[in-house]
Design a protein around this motif. Structure first.
Motif, PDB file in Angstrom:
ATOM      1  N   VAL A  31      10.149   2.144  -5.926  1.00 52.33           N
ATOM      2  CA  VAL A  31       9.069   1.247  -5.490  1.00 52.33           C
ATOM      3  C   VAL A  31       8.634   1.592  -4.067  1.00 52.33           C
ATOM      4  CG1 VAL A  31       8.542  -1.156  -4.892  1.00 52.33           C
ATOM      5  CG2 VAL A  31       9.750  -0.624  -7.031  1.00 52.33           C
ATOM      6  N   GLU A  32       9.628   1.901  -3.198  1.00 51.05           N
ATOM      7  CA  GLU A  32       9.292   2.242  -1.816  1.00 51.05           C
ATOM      8  C   GLU A  32       8.486   3.532  -1.748  1.00 51.05           C
ATOM      9  OE1 GLU A  32      11.904   2.580   2.194  1.00 51.05           O
ATOM     10  OE2 GLU A  32      12.408   0.991   0.761  1.00 51.05           O
ATOM     11  N   SER A  33       8.853   4.466  -2.604  1.00 51.32           N
ATOM     12  CA  SER A  33       8.123   5.748  -2.659  1.00 51.32           C
ATOM     13  C   SER A  33       6.683   5.516  -3.105  1.00 51.32           C
ATOM     14  CB  SER A  33       8.843   6.694  -3.604  1.00 51.32           C
ATOM     15  OG  SER A  33       8.107   7.866  -3.782  1.00 51.32           O
ATOM     16  N   ILE A  34       6.508   4.632  -4.100  1.00 46.67           N
ATOM     17  CA  ILE A  34       5.152   4.316  -4.578  1.00 46.67           C
ATOM     18  C   ILE A  34       4.333   3.651  -3.474  1.00 46.67           C
ATOM     19  CG2 ILE A  34       3.873   2.894  -6.222  1.00 46.67           C
ATOM     20  CD1 ILE A  34       6.175   3.365  -8.206  1.00 46.67           C
ATOM     21  N   LYS A  35       4.990   2.753  -2.681  1.00 43.34           N
ATOM     22  CA  LYS A  35       4.293   2.054  -1.586  1.00 43.34           C
ATOM     23  C   LYS A  35       3.783   3.050  -0.550  1.00 43.34           C
ATOM     24  CE  LYS A  35       5.186  -1.053   2.295  1.00 43.34           C
ATOM     25  NZ  LYS A  35       6.213  -1.789   3.045  1.00 43.34           N
ATOM     26  N   ASN A  36       4.675   4.009  -0.138  1.00 46.65           N
ATOM     27  CA  ASN A  36       4.265   5.015   0.851  1.00 46.65           C
ATOM     28  C   ASN A  36       3.115   5.870   0.330  1.00 46.65           C
ATOM     29  OD1 ASN A  36       6.254   4.123   2.588  1.00 46.65           O
ATOM     30  ND2 ASN A  36       7.790   5.586   1.833  1.00 46.65           N
ATOM     31  N   THR A  70       0.887   4.961  -1.817  1.00 44.89           N
ATOM     32  CA  THR A  70      -0.328   4.130  -1.859  1.00 44.89           C
ATOM     33  C   THR A  70      -0.964   4.037  -0.467  1.00 44.89           C
ATOM     34  OG1 THR A  70       0.651   2.845  -3.657  1.00 44.89           O
ATOM     35  CG2 THR A  70      -1.240   1.898  -2.528  1.00 44.89           C
ATOM     36  N   GLU A  71      -0.137   3.847   0.569  1.00 49.39           N
ATOM     37  CA  GLU A  71      -0.666   3.764   1.937  1.00 49.39           C
ATOM     38  C   GLU A  71      -1.344   5.079   2.345  1.00 49.39           C
ATOM     39  OE1 GLU A  71       2.670   2.737   4.307  1.00 49.39           O
ATOM     40  OE2 GLU A  71       2.604   0.587   3.798  1.00 49.39           O
TER      41      GLU A  71
END
Length: 594
Positions: free
Chosen positions: A252-257, A259-260
């Motif tokens: 999830v953290e990888s997806i967030k980065n 996306t940013e």
């Protein structure tokens, strides 16, 4: 594998076991076993469950009647399980025994083992331990024959339990020792724990406190080991779930980065598009001036195009007129061409009809010839023996013959009557086969039965000529055909073989199956058939010769055989060598297996 464990009695009564943990374990086991027994007490079957059981029993009986023992065993087994579940133990025993009977006919070791174990458990629940021992021992025998160690261990433990219930403790020891050895071989700690529990109780009952204590310590140690293994397994599962959760968080953290980063790129892209839009607006103003100039030029082009369209329409009118005339001409040509094709087709059809009429006329001439031959047979071969019979009987009635002469005449008259009977039967069968509305009644039957009946019928006639009849058709050689027609075929072929065989000859009837076809052979080592006569045997003309003892024939028998075999989808032929014998073959479709 099912193992019988009676309430309370599977635990030892050793007075030294007063630990708190053991008391808790015993109390828990008693409560769970009590509820299990209460749940299995007999109650009336609900209507819908009873209907299901009755339906299974009906299907089992129907399957048994048609010898579908596997299906019958399944239905009785299902019905027995339902009765067992609802506490109808006696009904369950009867139904499972019926299932065991069906399984025994199939030599199914695994099914026999399972059913013997279930019946043994049911007898144990009804406190009939003598019968439960019988079935547990049968299950053990099946397990040994299949070399399935887990099932052998279960059967050994069930047998030991039953011996304990009838207080034959010493007899249970060998079974427990073997169960312990096998459990160690396969490394099954749960089976081993059951062995130690039963051994603790057995040695306690026979008064050997030392061994009872020894096996209880083993039982407690292995129970603790099993519990530790289960706890370790739960910890591993929990650890795996935590690892999966951590992996999900990282994902999830990888997806967030990502996306940013994508949003930053989109913002830069929007700025670039705004700059490009300003440039486009500047270019658009310049292009508007060019568009006005182009509009003027466009109006001029329209005037030129209008003039060109007028010229094009004129040319198109001329072309359409030419094409219309050409089309009419081509249509007329095609119509004439189709008429010619139709005429040729009609001529060909008329030619085919002419050939068909010629063929029908030829068939009619052959049928008329056959009819004339039949009438000749009726008027001569049938009438002459009858007149002879009447004359002989009149002379005998008037007392012109002695007793010896009467016996000789009766023998001759018997042969004439048999000949006339065969002639009449063949004439009737032939007339029936020639009727336009005749049809066949195809059924499945065993051709071995027909051959056996005909051999029994003509065995005495053959013996009078010194001829032996042998039926080598395999039992259960089933075919799909009209039984009455095939009986006529077999009768004619066997009587022909007897007719043309001499003293000491053997007539053999055999069959073989290949690719869904049954081929039957009637073979003799008699006179044989000349080559020129073989071609006439199955023709449309009546052909007959006399036998080895000057027996007469009608010539209709083989014609009937040919017609009846062809009506039933088969073929008939002969292989013969002069003075060495003949073999008549015919084929029929085998019974279809579903």
């Amino acid at each position: 594998m099912l193992i019988y464990t009676p309430i309370c009695k599977s635990f030892i009564t050793y007075s030294g076991l007063n630990s708190y943990m053991m008391r808790i374990c015993i109390l828990f086991f008693i409560i769970t076993q009590y509820h299990s027994v209460i749940a299995q007490q007999a109650v009336p079957l609900p209507a819908e469950i009873k209907k299901v059981v009755d339906d299974y029993i009906q299907k089992g009986n129907e399957s048994e009647k048609i010898k579908e023992y596997n299906q019958a065993s399944f239905y009785f087994h299902q019905a027995g399980n339902i009765c067992w579940t609802h506490g109808l133990l006696e009904n369950a025993i009867d139904l499972l025994k019926k299932s065991l009977e069906m399984t025994g006919r199939l030599s199914n070791l695994n099914g026999t083992s399972v059913l013997c174990t279930k019946i043994g458990l049911l007898y144990a629940e009804t406190k009939n331990f003598e019968n439960s021992l019988t079935y547990f021992l049968k299950s053990l025998d099946m397990a040994r024959r299949m070399n399935r160690k887990s099932e052998i261990i279960s059967s050994l433990l069930n047998i030991a339990n039953s011996y304990n219930e009838i207080e034959k403790y010493n007899e249970s020891v060998p079974f427990l020792v073997e169960a312990e050895t096998l459990s160690k071989d396969i490394g099954d700690t749960k089976y081993l724990r059951n062995c130690y529990s039963l051994m603790t109780r057995v040695y306690d009952k026979v008064g050997d406190r030392e061994k009872s204590t020894q096996y209880f310590n083993l039982f407690a140690a292995i129970t603790k080991k099993i519990q530790q293994e289960e706890v370790s397994k739960k910890e591993d599962e929990a650890r795996l779930m935590v690892d999966k959760a951590n992996s999900k968080v990282l994902e999830v953290e990888s997806i967030k980065n990502a996306t940013e980063q994508e949003l930053k790129e989109k913002k830069i892209e929007l700025n670039e598009k705004q700059i490009n839009l300003d440039k486009v607006e500047q270019i658009s103003r310049e292009q508007q001036m060019q568009i006005d100039l182009l509009n003027k030029e466009k109006e001029l082009q329209k005037a030129i195009i209008h003039q060109q369209r007028l010229m094009r329409n004129v040319y198109l009118g001329i072309i359409i007129t030419v094409l219309l005339i050409s089309g009419l001409t081509y249509f007329g040509y095609e119509k004439i061409k189709k008429s010619n094709v139709l005429l040729n087709s009609k001529n060909i059809e008329i030619s085919f009809q002419k050939d068909e009429i010629v063929k029908q006329a030829e068939d009619l001439r052959e049928l008329n010839a056959l009819k004339d031959k039949i009438f000749s047979i009726i008027s001569h071969d049938l009438r002459s023996p009858l007149f002879s019979l009447i004359g002989m009987l009149n002379l005998a009635k008037d007392g012109y013959f002695s007793i010896e002469e009467q016996n000789q005449i009766l023998s001759e008259l018997s042969k004439n009557v048999e000949y006339n009977t065969e002639l009449l039967e063949n004439l009737l069968k032939w007339a029936s086969s020639q009727m336009m509305d005749s049809s066949i009644n195809s059924v499945c039957f065993d051709i071995h039965d027909i051959v056996r009946n005909k051999v029994n019928l003509y065995e005495k006639t053959a013996a009078q000529k010194g001829i032996k009849l042998e039926n080598k058709v395999n039992v259960n050689t089933e075919v799909l055909a009209d039984r009455d027609m095939i009986e006529v075929v077999m009768r004619n072929l066997i009587t022909n073989a007897i007719k043309f065989s001499k003293e000491g000859d053997v007539v053999v009837i055999s069959s073989k199956s290949q690719e869904g076809i049954i081929t039957t052979c009637v073979a003799d080592n008699g006179m044989g058939i000349p080559g020129e006569a073989i071609e006439k045997l199955f023709g449309k003309h009546v052909f007959s010769t006399r036998g080895t003892l000057n027996e007469k024939g009608t010539g209709l028998g083989l014609i009937l055989c040919r017609d009846f075999i062809q009506l039933n989808g088969g073929r008939i032929w002969v292989e013969s060598e002069l003075y060495k014998g003949s073999k008549f073959f015919f084929t029929l479709p085998a019974k279809q297996i579903i």
